[in-house]
Design an enzyme around this catalytic site. Structure first.
Site, PDB file in Angstrom:
ATOM      1  N   ASP A  49       0.853  -1.189   0.000  1.00 32.27           N
ATOM      2  CA  ASP A  49       0.000   0.000   0.000  1.00 32.27           C
ATOM      3  C   ASP A  49       0.890   1.239   0.000  1.00 32.27           C
ATOM      4  OD1 ASP A  49      -1.734   2.203   0.987  1.00 32.27           O
ATOM      5  OD2 ASP A  49      -3.186   0.596   1.254  1.00 32.27           O
ATOM      6  N   ASN A  66     -13.595  -3.325   2.176  1.00 31.51           N
ATOM      7  CA  ASN A  66     -14.649  -2.320   2.317  1.00 31.51           C
ATOM      8  C   ASN A  66     -15.478  -2.224   1.036  1.00 31.51           C
ATOM      9  OD1 ASN A  66     -13.551  -1.511   4.878  1.00 31.51           O
ATOM     10  ND2 ASN A  66     -12.012  -0.333   3.765  1.00 31.51           N
ATOM     11  N   GLN A 120     -14.680   2.553   1.602  1.00 27.48           N
ATOM     12  CA  GLN A 120     -14.042   2.320   0.301  1.00 27.48           C
ATOM     13  C   GLN A 120     -13.753   3.667  -0.347  1.00 27.48           C
ATOM     14  OE1 GLN A 120     -16.399   0.068  -2.548  1.00 27.48           O
ATOM     15  NE2 GLN A 120     -14.601  -0.368  -3.815  1.00 27.48           N
ATOM     16  N   HIS A 142     -10.736  -4.615  -3.602  1.00 28.83           N
ATOM     17  CA  HIS A 142      -9.400  -4.899  -3.075  1.00 28.83           C
ATOM     18  C   HIS A 142      -9.510  -5.342  -1.631  1.00 28.83           C
ATOM     19  CE1 HIS A 142     -10.116  -0.589  -2.332  1.00 28.83           C
ATOM     20  NE2 HIS A 142      -9.297  -0.675  -1.292  1.00 28.83           N
ATOM     21  N   HIS A 181      -7.337  -5.388   1.985  1.00 25.13           N
ATOM     22  CA  HIS A 181      -6.194  -4.886   2.747  1.00 25.13           C
ATOM     23  C   HIS A 181      -5.626  -6.009   3.613  1.00 25.13           C
ATOM     24  CE1 HIS A 181      -6.819  -0.502   2.112  1.00 25.13           C
ATOM     25  NE2 HIS A 181      -8.069  -0.885   1.918  1.00 25.13           N
TER      26      HIS A 181
END
Length: 136
Positions: A32, A88, A95, A101, A103
């Site tokens: 990230d 999310n 989101q 995606h 995390h």
């Protein structure tokens, strides 16, 4: 299908350089760019799906085993004390990029809390009504 205007499509498919830690036919996993903790990574499908609701079941079946594989490896390498796996859906749920995606967030003793919520109370009758409305 890819969305030419989606930053995560570009990252997942190598159009923009990333700190990639894993790749297979369906997913790319990158660090990230704005990590919550040391080692925070993202699982990105190479195809564009806005959120969980749009993801095909066959791809969803691959996400959790991949998350487990990566979380296990990251825990061993980073010596973290715990792990959050977060996904999310929609802005109200946190989101911010509208490409599905997941995390992968290593957690460390003494680190800051990054997830939480206020607990709510419902009467037994309210809980029964909610339960009944959700039964499938």
């Amino acid at each position: 299908m890819k969305d030419e205007n989606c930053i995560f499509c570009k990252l997942a498919n190598g159009d923009i350089p990333t700190n990639k830690i894993y790749e297979d036919d369906d997913f790319t996993v990158i660090m990230d760019a704005s990590p919550a903790t040391k080692g925070h990574a993202l699982i990105l499908p190479k195809e564009h799906y806005k959120n969980l609701y749009e993801m095909p079941d066959d791809l969803l079946e691959k996400v959790m085993p991949l998350a487990k594989k990566l979380a296990t490896h990251m825990t061993e390498v980073l010596h973290c004390d715990g792990f959050n796996i977060v996904q999310n859906n929609n802005e109200i749920a946190g989101q911010t990029v509208f490409h599905f995606h997941v995390h992968l967030i290593p957690r460390y003793e003494g680190g800051t809390e990054i997830l939480g919520w206020d607990h709510q109370s419902f009467t037994d009758e309210e809980m029964a009504e909610i339960r009944d409305s959700l039964k499938m």
